[in-house]
Every structure is written in structure tokens, then in C-alpha cells.
Design a protein around this motif. Structure first.
Motif, PDB file in Angstrom:
ATOM      1  N   SER A  39       9.169  -0.509  -7.672  1.00  0.00           N
ATOM      2  CA  SER A  39       9.661  -0.884  -9.003  1.00  0.00           C
ATOM      3  C   SER A  39      10.703  -1.995  -8.917  1.00  0.00           C
ATOM      4  CB  SER A  39      10.249   0.332  -9.712  1.00  0.00           C
ATOM      5  OG  SER A  39      11.455   0.751  -9.102  1.00  0.00           O
ATOM      6  N   TYR A  40      11.581  -1.937  -7.913  1.00  0.00           N
ATOM      7  CA  TYR A  40      12.587  -2.980  -7.764  1.00  0.00           C
ATOM      8  C   TYR A  40      11.963  -4.292  -7.299  1.00  0.00           C
ATOM      9  CZ  TYR A  40      16.014   0.836  -8.069  1.00  0.00           C
ATOM     10  OH  TYR A  40      16.775   1.908  -8.482  1.00  0.00           O
ATOM     11  N   THR A  41      10.893  -4.203  -6.535  1.00  0.00           N
ATOM     12  CA  THR A  41      10.218  -5.422  -6.070  1.00  0.00           C
ATOM     13  C   THR A  41       9.619  -6.195  -7.236  1.00  0.00           C
ATOM     14  OG1 THR A  41       9.693  -4.414  -3.928  1.00  0.00           O
ATOM     15  CG2 THR A  41       8.383  -6.322  -4.585  1.00  0.00           C
ATOM     16  N   VAL A  42       9.030  -5.484  -8.188  1.00  0.00           N
ATOM     17  CA  VAL A  42       8.396  -6.167  -9.332  1.00  0.00           C
ATOM     18  C   VAL A  42       9.391  -6.430 -10.454  1.00  0.00           C
ATOM     19  CG1 VAL A  42       6.177  -5.139  -8.814  1.00  0.00           C
ATOM     20  CG2 VAL A  42       7.692  -3.989 -10.416  1.00  0.00           C
ATOM     21  N   GLY A  43      10.635  -5.956 -10.285  1.00  0.00           N
ATOM     22  CA  GLY A  43      11.620  -6.162 -11.339  1.00  0.00           C
ATOM     23  C   GLY A  43      11.267  -5.384 -12.586  1.00  0.00           C
ATOM     24  N   ALA A  44      11.060  -4.085 -12.428  1.00  0.00           N
ATOM     25  CA  ALA A  44      10.533  -3.253 -13.509  1.00  0.00           C
ATOM     26  C   ALA A  44      11.413  -3.293 -14.755  1.00  0.00           C
ATOM     27  CB  ALA A  44      10.383  -1.811 -13.025  1.00  0.00           C
ATOM     28  N   GLU A  45      12.734  -3.429 -14.562  1.00  0.00           N
ATOM     29  CA  GLU A  45      13.632  -3.391 -15.723  1.00  0.00           C
ATOM     30  C   GLU A  45      13.356  -4.530 -16.699  1.00  0.00           C
ATOM     31  OE1 GLU A  45      16.221  -1.842 -12.226  1.00  0.00           O
ATOM     32  OE2 GLU A  45      14.638  -3.310 -12.565  1.00  0.00           O
ATOM     33  N   LYS A  46      12.859  -5.655 -16.179  1.00  0.00           N
ATOM     34  CA  LYS A  46      12.628  -6.827 -17.027  1.00  0.00           C
ATOM     35  C   LYS A  46      11.146  -7.183 -17.167  1.00  0.00           C
ATOM     36  CE  LYS A  46      17.083  -8.894 -15.758  1.00  0.00           C
ATOM     37  NZ  LYS A  46      17.768 -10.094 -15.193  1.00  0.00           N
ATOM     38  N   ALA A  47      10.289  -6.437 -16.504  1.00  0.00           N
ATOM     39  CA  ALA A  47       8.864  -6.770 -16.519  1.00  0.00           C
ATOM     40  C   ALA A  47       8.228  -6.394 -17.855  1.00  0.00           C
ATOM     41  CB  ALA A  47       8.149  -6.027 -15.389  1.00  0.00           C
ATOM     42  N   THR A  48       7.178  -7.137 -18.215  1.00  0.00           N
ATOM     43  CA  THR A  48       6.428  -6.829 -19.424  1.00  0.00           C
ATOM     44  C   THR A  48       5.504  -5.639 -19.172  1.00  0.00           C
ATOM     45  OG1 THR A  48       4.590  -8.279 -18.859  1.00  0.00           O
ATOM     46  CG2 THR A  48       6.454  -9.258 -20.047  1.00  0.00           C
ATOM     47  N   GLU A  49       4.958  -5.092 -20.243  1.00  0.00           N
ATOM     48  CA  GLU A  49       4.052  -3.957 -20.107  1.00  0.00           C
ATOM     49  C   GLU A  49       2.825  -4.336 -19.296  1.00  0.00           C
ATOM     50  OE1 GLU A  49       1.516  -0.890 -22.963  1.00  0.00           O
ATOM     51  OE2 GLU A  49       3.155  -2.092 -23.798  1.00  0.00           O
ATOM     52  N   GLU A  50       2.322  -5.548 -19.502  1.00  0.00           N
ATOM     53  CA  GLU A  50       1.147  -6.001 -18.760  1.00  0.00           C
ATOM     54  C   GLU A  50       1.449  -6.110 -17.269  1.00  0.00           C
ATOM     55  OE1 GLU A  50       2.325  -7.346 -21.468  1.00  0.00           O
ATOM     56  OE2 GLU A  50       0.734  -6.910 -22.934  1.00  0.00           O
ATOM     57  N   GLN A  51       2.645  -6.614 -16.945  1.00  0.00           N
ATOM     58  CA  GLN A  51       3.024  -6.739 -15.539  1.00  0.00           C
ATOM     59  C   GLN A  51       3.151  -5.370 -14.872  1.00  0.00           C
ATOM     60  OE1 GLN A  51       6.571  -9.099 -16.231  1.00  0.00           O
ATOM     61  NE2 GLN A  51       5.596 -10.947 -15.400  1.00  0.00           N
ATOM     62  N   LEU A  52       3.680  -4.398 -15.603  1.00  0.00           N
ATOM     63  CA  LEU A  52       3.824  -3.058 -15.043  1.00  0.00           C
ATOM     64  C   LEU A  52       2.466  -2.410 -14.817  1.00  0.00           C
ATOM     65  CD1 LEU A  52       6.860  -1.595 -17.033  1.00  0.00           C
ATOM     66  CD2 LEU A  52       6.823  -2.440 -14.694  1.00  0.00           C
ATOM     67  N   GLU A  53       1.541  -2.609 -15.750  1.00  0.00           N
ATOM     68  CA  GLU A  53       0.212  -2.016 -15.621  1.00  0.00           C
ATOM     69  C   GLU A  53      -0.535  -2.567 -14.421  1.00  0.00           C
ATOM     70  OE1 GLU A  53      -1.711  -2.644 -19.320  1.00  0.00           O
ATOM     71  OE2 GLU A  53      -0.665  -1.007 -20.354  1.00  0.00           O
ATOM     72  N   ALA A  54      -0.176  -3.786 -14.009  1.00  0.00           N
ATOM     73  CA  ALA A  54      -0.867  -4.420 -12.883  1.00  0.00           C
ATOM     74  C   ALA A  54      -0.321  -3.976 -11.531  1.00  0.00           C
ATOM     75  CB  ALA A  54      -0.753  -5.943 -12.999  1.00  0.00           C
ATOM     76  N   VAL A  55       0.780  -3.214 -11.531  1.00  0.00           N
ATOM     77  CA  VAL A  55       1.395  -2.808 -10.271  1.00  0.00           C
ATOM     78  C   VAL A  55       0.478  -1.896  -9.479  1.00  0.00           C
ATOM     79  CG1 VAL A  55       3.287  -1.514  -9.241  1.00  0.00           C
ATOM     80  CG2 VAL A  55       3.739  -3.082 -11.129  1.00  0.00           C
ATOM     81  N   TYR A  56      -0.060  -0.882 -10.151  1.00  0.00           N
ATOM     82  CA  TYR A  56      -0.937   0.074  -9.487  1.00  0.00           C
ATOM     83  C   TYR A  56      -2.321   0.023 -10.139  1.00  0.00           C
ATOM     84  CZ  TYR A  56       3.411   2.199  -7.743  1.00  0.00           C
ATOM     85  OH  TYR A  56       4.616   2.440  -7.150  1.00  0.00           O
ATOM     86  N   SER A  57      -3.307  -0.277  -9.354  1.00  0.00           N
ATOM     87  CA  SER A  57      -4.675  -0.273  -9.888  1.00  0.00           C
ATOM     88  C   SER A  57      -5.256   1.132  -9.881  1.00  0.00           C
ATOM     89  CB  SER A  57      -5.569  -1.186  -9.038  1.00  0.00           C
ATOM     90  OG  SER A  57      -5.773  -0.617  -7.747  1.00  0.00           O
ATOM     91  N   GLY A  58      -4.657   2.020  -9.073  1.00  0.00           N
ATOM     92  CA  GLY A  58      -5.186   3.364  -8.953  1.00  0.00           C
ATOM     93  C   GLY A  58      -6.343   3.456  -7.980  1.00  0.00           C
ATOM     94  N   GLU A  59      -6.775   2.333  -7.449  1.00  0.00           N
ATOM     95  CA  GLU A  59      -7.891   2.339  -6.514  1.00  0.00           C
ATOM     96  C   GLU A  59      -7.416   2.701  -5.110  1.00  0.00           C
ATOM     97  OE1 GLU A  59     -10.843  -0.851  -6.733  1.00  0.00           O
ATOM     98  OE2 GLU A  59      -9.669  -1.683  -8.368  1.00  0.00           O
ATOM     99  N   ARG A  60      -8.338   3.281  -4.371  1.00  0.00           N
ATOM    100  CA  ARG A  60      -8.109   3.556  -2.959  1.00  0.00           C
ATOM    101  C   ARG A  60      -9.309   3.016  -2.200  1.00  0.00           C
ATOM    102  NH1 ARG A  60      -3.780   7.468  -2.722  1.00  0.00           N
ATOM    103  NH2 ARG A  60      -4.096   7.605  -0.481  1.00  0.00           N
TER     104      ARG A  60
END
Length: 598
Positions: A337-358
Motif C-alpha cells: 500500500s505504501y509503495t503505490v501511495g494508497a493514501e493519494k491513489a485513485t480508486e482505479e489505481q487501487l483496483e489495479a494493485v491486485y489482479s487476484g490471479e495466481r
């Protein structure tokens, strides 16, 4: 095996199938193909006849891999060795559609164990790792034990997964491996680190492959198994992340920045200080042992969870999946979360963090992976088994082994073995600042910490796998004599592996429990007793429910009972004398080291 073990139902149409199940069905459709035929003979070619799945519809199956998990002390290894015996392993190989060149060749066929234990992988450690004895390893070859040097601090789940898949591929042989299989077991460019891997890391990987290959060749010779005959792989262990990666694949992990690593570590320390107690690198606190199963109030943990959850839905979803007070994985969430700057990230940017794929799960390589969790039917009695096991480790020389390894530089504080339960508590005890001879109180306190930490880890294992729908829970009768218990569980697993994949999944992916509450209103008081209808549930589902229910009674378990190391007994005096000697060894060595620094 009697058919009453089966309770098969069609899943509800409203219940979505597991991703593992969907992937299996997709692969099954894509892999139905006839075997190559020798020209002029009309028979399957020699290379495929040695171990290829049979072509007719009745045996349209994929090579079987059995995965066995379970809490510490439940008897996983004994069951795994039983499954590896020639008669049973032969039946399991046939269940996977593997046909021998001749019926007689199956007489020598047996299974091999692939260890899924993060401590047993290291050379040097023995008692604290509960490694199989030499006699056990001769009776049933084990792989991925003693494959990593004590100074290898970088060995992780990705490395183990690569090694495990390589070992499984080699046990079955070239003609069996299908699906997404790569040369030499797995593509070396299958994770983020590979593109940046240094020459030394690649060399280490190749050395492990060579050792695994030699071990399998030796196993074939030891068991009189022909070079081209398949060997049944039975993966067994309790390291949760290892098995998760093998069964479900590698996660879409993001590499955290250096700044995020430092910030997350500092924040975690801040939250841990709110709880009091002293935390080690794995997030275990000495204050946890003051309340059985770690149920003491934890304002620091609660605050940390609230903070991580506030950083965005992707992070809250991951926090909600944590099992117990898992500081290590909570810190990992903060790092991302700190790497992507979650506090200031947009909703779209947050959704792209984890694809859920393995990626790279064992099932994608053309195997029928059947996973079982051996679950104690009585958690209070299982707690006693754990306490006895810890005492047995002390009687087998855990104290002396820990001191000797530490002094020899083979138990680095930064390494996985030193952080493992057993070694960690022993090191803390031997290094205590107020050490004195014949200190029975300190010894008793150490044994209490050791047993409590082990019980707490067993609780974590059970909670973790209850959430994994791809593991079938098998009840283990703790009160039944050992041999009968092993036979009962072995027969149950054998029966489940002989089912078709569809039948197995009908049992595995059963409907969730239908619960009803007293009264007709949807809004019920918080303390309204929930009534669960278990009559239509599979044995696995009923076992999960019982296991979870029994967890509430564990607060009544009173630790501190001694079964062998009883004050005044010969065993107690023996352990106390070894404790004094081991304390002197490690403290004298560390004193010399400090003097040399000055």
C-alpha cells in the motif's frame, strides 16, 4: 473401503465452483487425446505405454498427486508413508490412469514423499525440525529435505515451489508431464526476481536440481524401480504458504520500494508496542503465551488492522483474509500500500494493485491434485499430544543441538530455522541474561513458552486451511491407537483418490451449511443461537464445523502439565543438566565473541 465414506451431492446451481475446479475442467477438455501408436503394430508406443494415461473413457484421468496437510502432531508423515507403500501406491497410480509396461512392474512401484516443511529443507537441523529418521528415509525416500545450506537466507516459497514441481515431474517421468510443463520442471523466468537473479542464485537453483535428480535416481535404485516407471508423489507438510503456492499458484506480488519497507516496519513496531511484550521478527509476542491460543486483548493489533483496512478496499479485503494475528502478512500489505501511495491513489489505481490471479499452480501441468487436511477430532486431546511431542523433542536433545548449531554458525538469527518454533524459544532461553545453574523455574517457564507457541501454531494451521475450499478435511481420531488411526485415514484417502474427479469434487465442493435462527424475523439479536443443519453436509464440511466449534473450548485448556519431564524424575534431571551445559556452551561462545569485538 466401504461406500458409507461417500456422501455425494450435486452442488447448488447458485454456488460458484472453485477457480481450481474451473481450471481443472478446462484442462480436462483440452487434454482428451489418443495416445501415439507405433506404425504397423496398432499398439501404444513404448515410451507412452510406460506411464501415459489410458485412452479409454473409463480411465480418462490425469496423473495423481496427493497433497497432505495438517496441524503439527496429527500424524501427517505416518499417513504419507503408508500411502507410499507399494500396494497402495500402485492403486493410486492406476487411479490416475497410469499404466505400467507390464503388471509385474507394479510389484516394485512405490511412492516417494515430497516434504513441504520450511525448516526440514535446511541442512544441519534435525531434532527441532522433526526430520524423519534415517530408518524412515530408507523405508520411504523423502525429497526436499536437506537441500538448503544453513547460510542460504534467501530460500523462500517461490524457490520451494520450483523445487517441488521439478521433483514431482521427475518422479513421474518425462512421458507423464503435460499441461504448462517447461523443460527441467519449470521455466526459470517465472517470477519477478528471475530477471534480476545473480549468477550465484541461478547456480544455487541448479545445484538443488542436481541434488533432487540424484535423490530420485537413488530412490529408484533403493526400491528397485525401473528408470522409466512412474513413482507416486505424496506432498506432505505443514508450511501453509508453501502448499498454498503449489496448489493455487504464485500470487501477483508487487515488489515494495525501500521507502515502503522501512515505513511499514516502523509502523508495525509502533502498533506492537501498544500491545506490550516483546515481538520477534515473525511477529510472535511473549505476551501471547499469557493467554492460551493468543486470545488476550490486543489493542495494537486492532489498531494496525484498522489502519491497513483504511488504505483502500483491496487492502481491506486482504486484511479480512488474515488468519489470527499475522503480523508478517499485515506488514506485507502495508508495504504494498505504501509503495503505490494508497493514501493519494485513485480508486482505479487501487483496483489495479491486485489482479487476484495466481500463476503456475501444479494442476496446470496436467496433474490431478487432490488435497487433504488431517484434522484432529478432539482439539483438547490434540493439545496434549502437542505438549508430549515438545517434551519428547527436549528428551531427544533439542537444547544441545540448538547450542551446538548456534556456536558453529549454522543457526543464524536471520535464517528460517532460528525463527522456527522450537529453535526460537530455545535460543531465547539459552541466552537469558539471568542464567544460573539448576534453575528449575526458568526451565519450566521455557517449556511452557515452547508448548504454548506450538499449540498456537497448530491453531493457525487449522484456521488457515478451513478457509481453503480445495482441501478435503479428514477427521483423525486422536484416541484411537496409532496404527489403527493411520490405517483408517489411509483407507479414507485411498477411497477418495479412487473416485473420478467429478465424484471427488461433489464431495469436496459441498453446499455451504444451511443455518436457521429461532424466530421469523431477519433481524435477530446478536446473541441469538444459530442452529446449523448438518444432515446434508459432507464429512469434510462436518469436520470443519466441528473443528471450528471446538476452538471455542480451547480457552479452558490449562497448559503446564508435564507428561515425561516431571520434577524429581530422571527425565527432568536429565533435561535440566543438558540445559545447564547448553547454556554454558552458547553464553561462553558469545562472551568470547563480544570480547574479540572489543
Amino acid at each position: 473401503t466401504s461406500t458409507h465414506l461417500r456422501r455425494l451431492r450435486w452442488p447448488s446451481p447458485s454456488t460458484p465452483p472453485s477457480p481450481i475446479r474451473l481450471r481443472h475442467l478446462s484442462l480436462t477438455r483440452s487434454m482428451k487425446r489418443p495416445l501415439p501408436v507405433d506404425e504397423g503394430s496398432g499398439a501404444p508406443s513404448h515410451s507412452d505405454a510406460a506411464g501415459a494415461p489410458a485412452a479409454d473413457a473409463a480411465t480418462d484421468r490425469k496423473p495423481l498427486v496427493v497433497v497432505i496437510a495438517g496441524p503439527t502432531g496429527v500424524g501427517k508423515s505416518s499417513v504419507a508413508m503408508s500411502l507410499c507403500k507399494s500396494p497402495i501406491a500402485s492403486q493410486l497410480l492406476r487411479s490416475g490412469g497410469v499404466s505400467p509396461q507390464s503388471e509385474s512392474s507394479f510389484e516394485s512401484i512405490a511412492g516417494n514423499i515430497v516434504s513441504a516443511d520450511s525448516v526440514q529443507a535446511y541442512r544441519g537441523v534435525q531434532v527441532g525440525a522433526n526430520k524423519p529418521t534415517q530408518d524412515e528415509r530408507e523405508a520411504c525416500p523423502h525429497h526436499l529435505i536437506d537441500v538448503v545450506g544453513a547460510d542460504d537466507l534467501a530460500y523462500n516459497a517461490a524457490d520451494w515451489m520450483r523445487d517441488a514441481i521439478f521433483a514431482i515431474d521427475k518422479l513421474y517421468g518425462e512421458s507423464i508431464v503435460q499441461g504448462d510443463a517447461k523443460k527441467d520442471g519449470q521455466d526459470d523466468n517465472d517470477d519477478d526476481d528471475d530477471s534480476l537473479a545473480e549468477e550465484e542464485i541461478l547456480k544455487s537453483r541448479q545445484n538443488r536440481k542436481d541434488d533432487i535428480r540424484k535423490g530420485i535416481v537413488q530412490a529408484r535404485s533403493q526400491q528397485n524401480i525401473p528408470p522409466d516407471a512412474p513413482i507416486l508423489p505424496v506432498v506432505v507438510g505443514g508450511t501453509m504458504m508453501y502448499l498454498q503456492w503449489l496448489v493455487h499458484g504464485r500470487p501477483d506480488a508487487m515488489r515494495p520500494s525501500d521507502e515502503a519497507l522501512e515505513r511499514a516496519a516502523n509502523d508495525i513496531k509502533k502498533f506492537q508496542r501498544m500491545d506490550g511484550g516483546n515481538y520477534d521478527s515473525a511477529g510472535n509476542s511473549d505476551s501471547d503465551s499469557k493467554a492460551e491460543e493468543g486470545d488476550a486483548p490486543s489493542p495494537g493489533w486492532d489498531a494496525a488492522v484498522e489502519h491497513a483496512s483504511s488504505l483502500g478496499k483491496p487492502f481491506k479485503d486482504r486484511v479480512d483474509k488474515l488468519c489470527g494475528k499475522d503480523w508478517y502478512r499485515l506488514r506485507r500489505i502495508l508495504e504494498v500500500s505504501y509503495t503505490v501511495g494508497a493514501e493519494k491513489a485513485t480508486e482505479e489505481q487501487l483496483e489495479a494493485v491486485y489482479s487476484g490471479e495466481r500463476f503456475g499452480a501444479l494442476g496446470t501441468r496436467g496433474y490431478d491434485v487432490r488435497c487433504f487436511f488431517l484434522c484432529p477430532d478432539d482439539r483438547l486431546k490434540h493439545a496434549e499430544v502437542i505438549d508430549r511431542r515438545c517434551e519428547d523433542m527436549l528428551l531427544r536433545g533439542l537444547l544441545n543441538e540448538t547450542a551446538s548449531l548456534s556456536v558453529a554458525g549454522e543457526l543464524s538469527d536471520a535464517g528460517q530455522p532460528a525463527r522456527a518454533i522450537g529453535y526460537r524459544q530455545t535460543l531465547d532461553y539459552l541466552r537469558r541474561s539471568d542464567a544460573k545453574s539448576q534453575d528449575g523455574d526458568a526451565l519450566n517457564a521455557f517449556i511452557d513458552e515452547f508448548t504454548t507457541a506450538t499449540r498456537r501454531y497448530a491453531k493457525k494451521q487449522m484456521g488457515w486451511f478451513r478457509k481453503d475450499g480445495d482441501f478435503m478435511f479428514i477427521p483423525v481420531s486422536i484416541s484411537t491407537p496409532s496404527q489403527a488411526r493411520v490405517e483408517e485415514v489411509t483407507n479414507h484417502i485411498l477411497h477418495m483418490c479412487q473416485l473420478t474427479r467429478d465424484e471427488f469434487e461433489e464431495e469436496l465442493y459441498s453446499d455451504p451449511p444451511k443455518s436457521k435462527q429461532d424466530g421469523s424475523s431477519n433481524k435477530q439479536p446478536k446473541k441469538t443461537k444459530e442452529v446449523v443443519d448438518t444432515s446434508t453436509l459432507s464429512l469434510s464440511a462436518r469436520t470443519k464445523l466441528l473443528n471450528e466449534k471446538q476452538g471455542k473450548d480451547m480457552k479452558f485448556y490449562k497448559g503446564g502439565t508435564r507428561y515425561q519431564i516431571i520434577e524429581g524424575s530422571f527425565e527432568y534431571e536429565q533435561v535440566l543438566a543438558e540445559a545447564d551445559a547448553s547454556t554454558s556452551i552458547i553464553q561462553d561462545a558469545e562472551a568470547v565473541l563480544e570480547t574479540s569485538k572489543v
